[in-house]
Design an enzyme around this catalytic site. Structure first.
Site, PDB file in Angstrom:
ATOM      1  N   VAL A 358      33.267  47.099  50.801  1.00 57.22           N
ATOM      2  CA  VAL A 358      33.623  47.924  49.759  1.00 57.22           C
ATOM      3  C   VAL A 358      34.938  47.467  49.168  1.00 57.22           C
ATOM      4  CG1 VAL A 358      34.142  50.492  49.101  1.00 57.22           C
ATOM      5  CG2 VAL A 358      32.765  49.826  51.163  1.00 57.22           C
ATOM      6  N   SER A 359      34.808  47.314  47.586  1.00 58.09           N
ATOM      7  CA  SER A 359      36.077  46.726  47.072  1.00 58.09           C
ATOM      8  C   SER A 359      36.580  47.636  46.272  1.00 58.09           C
ATOM      9  CB  SER A 359      35.653  45.374  46.269  1.00 58.09           C
ATOM     10  OG  SER A 359      36.831  45.029  45.345  1.00 58.09           O
ATOM     11  N   PRO A 360      37.982  48.110  46.012  1.00 58.59           N
ATOM     12  CA  PRO A 360      38.361  48.831  45.000  1.00 58.59           C
ATOM     13  C   PRO A 360      38.624  48.393  43.633  1.00 58.59           C
ATOM     14  CG  PRO A 360      40.333  47.802  46.154  1.00 58.59           C
ATOM     15  CD  PRO A 360      39.062  47.329  46.767  1.00 58.59           C
ATOM     16  N   ASP A 471      37.481  39.780  45.910  1.00 56.15           N
ATOM     17  CA  ASP A 471      38.751  40.454  46.239  1.00 56.15           C
ATOM     18  C   ASP A 471      39.851  39.287  46.337  1.00 56.15           C
ATOM     19  OD1 ASP A 471      37.771  42.815  45.926  1.00 56.15           O
ATOM     20  OD2 ASP A 471      37.676  43.277  48.020  1.00 56.15           O
TER      21      ASP A 471
END
Length: 785
Positions: A358-360, A471
């Site tokens: 999960v990436s922001p 990321d």
């Protein structure tokens, strides 16, 4: 018969003293019953600074040797809660603003707790979890592979984290008071995206169809309410990576989760939480937070905003820079938040969950040379992984991306906090054991419907590990989704350690780049013995795992445990809340599903113990759950190594600090312009002659202050280096120079009070001979409209 007549009758018949004694006893018993009913638990909150060295130390997370700390965005904290049955068990959960938990940190914290409290707190009932910021000082883990880029072990990084965790637990212990806990959950849709969707799509279609999204959107929050003081804190679990700050950032930062915690605690302080009196009014809280903007901290003794006049501007111009001066060490601790409060402080933690994929960076992944989307399967741009980057909502400003993702988590947590109504009730319990994940036998289902026994493997990292992620991309010609490897890099690998045939087959289809589990010089490169832990607080169950589970891996583990706990004659009902706390107690990189592992993106290549790693976790957590239901203890046949005495640190110490002839530490090098006035949103900065921040970490102190002139012509601190608006930047004119500079950069908040301000710097210098000396200096004053 009226009550008064009845009492008179009883008094005549049995003696008034005896009746009143019985009535008094009944009232006491009734009151005790009400107290016990209102206070099922003792609750305590605590927090402490763990910021660490703000200079020279490599940051933990991106494995980028050039990402060296050089200042502070905002401070890092250890936040703890303790929940205890008045006469029974208790649990401690600690959330640290660090990349991950560390086994050696956990070992040493437990040793300190034992020395202080005996057997009250131990490995069974204490959990220490990291938020996964990639902007904190490294060098605090004990295994070689995690401290290579930090030039080995960094004692300062380690000590400040151990000290801070201990102090946060001590504070929580001292704050234990009767209280209640409430749980709430809700979806947050715009704070995370799947950064390995091609791997996620390899999971069975039937399984994927059960979920609306390819990442978990649910936030689970627990709210702590003191019987007398009202709300005293909250902890929540939500999955998104701490990678809003990029691999080139050099300012220490808690990233989006640290920012969310900062915003939530500042909001609570604005509302006066915890209350001085009992029974906080929820309607007051609702009306207050509906009108609040992004929280900030400001001293409560600042008067009402002043109107900017010519006289005020002239007053500001009369205050020139103070010049540097020596300080007593105790004078440097001038936090805006007083640590000498007569009530517990509000503590809010934003904990990590199954964030593995999960990436922001929610805007997607793009090639930096063409602005086109990256290749879907390999996250490359014309075959090069180092050109593919994810973009956060504030792109290209990483600070804004951090603020936005942090603020989104804060706003959701605030809503859940305000509307929490389901009270947690039930006993406290826990199970914990250590397992050897290098050779764990696991029973798995076969395609024919039967079962077979397989094994996990000694740790190893695949080629796609070196490719990095969207990321933070890696270098050279590595790429995600590589199931073959490269002959050249295999040759380089073999110079370190050639994996044997059994190891290669065990990890297949992962091509092994680093055979870390079998590398033992100068000491272990990767862990084999890992902790697994399950904590119960009423209907809340926390699964504490020492790694980063992907979305689907976390779902499978939670579902498996929930199925066990709610089956048969278990005391759990379907309303149980199971959360996964990632990066807890130790660290062992990633855990993917078997199907995701086959694709060998970064997460699969970083799943250390082979394709059956997740199955091993599910099997062992099911055992913990069954033991909890049966009220049986779980045996521990292993202990993780304590390798503190073996650690090697190659980071040189500070030799000495110096300034030019005739210049003192704390003198201004570049001042605020004279007779200057600044508007809201504009940036003020001043640069001071300074010294290396490693001389004194100023733990629970500050390197930077914004001071405001009050009505009595006294300078009052209003913002420090833990505030979002104020940044402390440190630099040397040359790599080996003994001279250095500190730049204080303040972006005037939109709701800052008008008036006269100045910037103040604190520091500590190391002479060639003698002890460290503390100093301070101020800029000239300026006006804010």
């Amino acid at each position: 018969m009226e009550a008064s007549s009845w009492l008179c009758y009883q008094a005549r018949g049995f003696g008034s003293s005896r009746v009143w004694l019985w009535l008094l006893l009944a009232l006491v018993l009734l009151n005790c019953s009400l107290v016990l009913s209102a206070s099922p638990y003792l609750v305590g909150m605590g927090s402490f600074d763990i910021t660490g060295p703000a200079a020279d130390v490599n940051m933990m997370g991106y494995a980028n040797t050039e990402q060296i700390a050089s200042g502070i965005h905002f401070r890092l904290k250890s936040r703890a809660f303790i929940v205890a049955e008045p006469n029974g068990k208790r649990v401690v959960f600690v959330n640290i603003d660090a990349c991950m938990a560390s086994q050696i940190v956990t070992i040493k914290v437990l040793e300190r707790l034992k020395a202080r409290y005996g057997d009250l707190y131990n490995e069974n009932n204490v959990a220490i979890s990291g938020i996964h910021t990639h902007a904190g000082p490294g060098g605090y883990l004990q295994y070689v592979v995690y401290i290579v880029t930090s030039l080995g072990f960094v004692r300062q990084s380690f000590d400040v984290i151990v000290d801070g965790i201990e102090q946060s637990i001590v504070e929580a212990h001292n704050n234990l008071r009767p209280g209640k806990i409430f749980v709430n959950k809700g979806d947050l849709l715009d704070a995370g995206v799947n950064r390995s969707p091609s791997a996620y799509l390899n999971n069975p279609a039937e399984e994927r169809s059960k979920y609306e999204y390819n990442v978990d959107k649910e936030m689970t929050l627990i709210k702590f309410v003191d019987d007398e003081l009202g709300p005293v804190g909250s902890f929540n679990w939500f999955a998104t990576h701490g990678t809003s700050m990029s691999r080139t950032n050099s300012l220490i930062s808690g990233d989006n989760k640290g920012a969310a915690a900062r915003f939530m605690e500042d909001w609570a302080e604005q509302m006066g939480l915890p209350k001085q009196s009992a029974h906080a009014n929820s309607d007051d809280l609702r009306s207050l937070h509906k009108t609040s903007v992004l929280p900030r901290r400001v001293s409560t003794i600042i008067p009402e905003p002043n109107e900017i006049t010519d006289d005020l501007i002239q007053l500001a111009s009369s205050y020139e820079a103070s010049g540097g001066r020596r300080l007593a060490g105790s004078s440097i601790t001038r936090r805006i938040r007083s640590t000498q409060q007569n009530k517990p402080k509000f503590v809010s933690a934003f904990c990590q969950s199954n964030c593995g994929d999960v990436s922001p960076n929610v805007l997607g992944t793009f090639c930096i040379d063409t602005n086109l989307p990256c290749d879907f399967n390999h996250s490359t741009c014309n075959g090069k992984n180092e050109l593919c980057y994810g973009r956060g909502p504030g792109y290209p400003d990483e600070f804004e991306s951090t603020r936005v993702i942090g603020n989104r988590q804060f706003l959701k947590a605030r809503d859940l906090f305000d509307s929490a109504s389901e009270e947690i009730q039930g006993k406290i319990d826990y199970r914990h054991t250590y397992l050897d994940f290098s050779k764990l036998e696991v029973k798995v289902s076969t395609s024919a419907g039967g079962q077979q026994t397989v094994k996990t493997c000694p740790a190893a990292m695949g080629f796609a590990f070196a490719a990095g992620t969207t990321d933070g991309p890696g270098a050279f010609d590595f790429r995600q989704g590589d199931v073959k490897g490269n002959p050249f890099w295999k040759l380089v690998r073999n110079l370190l350690k050639t994996p044997g045939k059994d190891q290669v087959e065990c990890h297949s289809p992962k091509p092994i780049l680093l055979d870390t589990g079998e590398m033992k010089e100068p000491y272990d490169w990767a862990p084999a013995i890992l902790p697994v832990q399950m904590i119960r607080i009423g209907q809340l169950v926390i699964l504490c795992v020492p790694g980063e589970f992907t979305t689907m891996a976390g779902r499978r583990l939670r579902d498996a445990v929930k199925t066990v706990l709610t089956s048969g004659n278990s005391e759990f009902d379907k309303n149980i809340h199971v959360v996964l706390a990632g990066l807890t107690n130790s660290y062992s990189q990633y855990i993917t599903t078997f199907e995701e592992y086959q694709i060998q993106r970064y997460e699969g290549a970083s799943t250390l113990y082979g394709p059956h790693t997740l199955s091993a976790y599910i099997q062992e957590f099911q055992k913990l759950a069954m033991a909890m239901i049966a009220n049986k203890e779980v045996p521990t046949n292993f202990q993780p190594p304590d390798m503190l005495d073996k650690q090697i640190g190659l980071l040189p110490g500070v030799v000495f600090d110096s300034t030019p002839l005739g210049v003192k530490f704390g003198d201004v090098n570049s001042d605020v312009p004279g007779n200057s006035t600044f508007n809201k949103g504009s940036t003020v900065n001043a640069t001071f002659y300074s010294a290396c921040p490693r001389n004194d970490l100023l733990t629970d102190g500050t390197f930077a202050l914004v001071e405001k002139l009050d009505g009595n012509n006294n300078w009052v601190p209003v913002y420090d280096d833990d505030d979002w608006s104020l940044r402390f930047k440190w630099s040397r004119p040359a790599r080996l120079s003994s001279r250095s500079f500190a730049t204080l950069e303040w972006t005037v908040p939109e709701d800052a009070a008008a008036g006269v301000y100045r910037l103040r710097h604190f520091g500590a210098s190391k002479p060639m001979f003698g002890s460290v000396r503390h100093f301070t200096g101020t800029s000239r004053a300026f006006a804010v409209r």
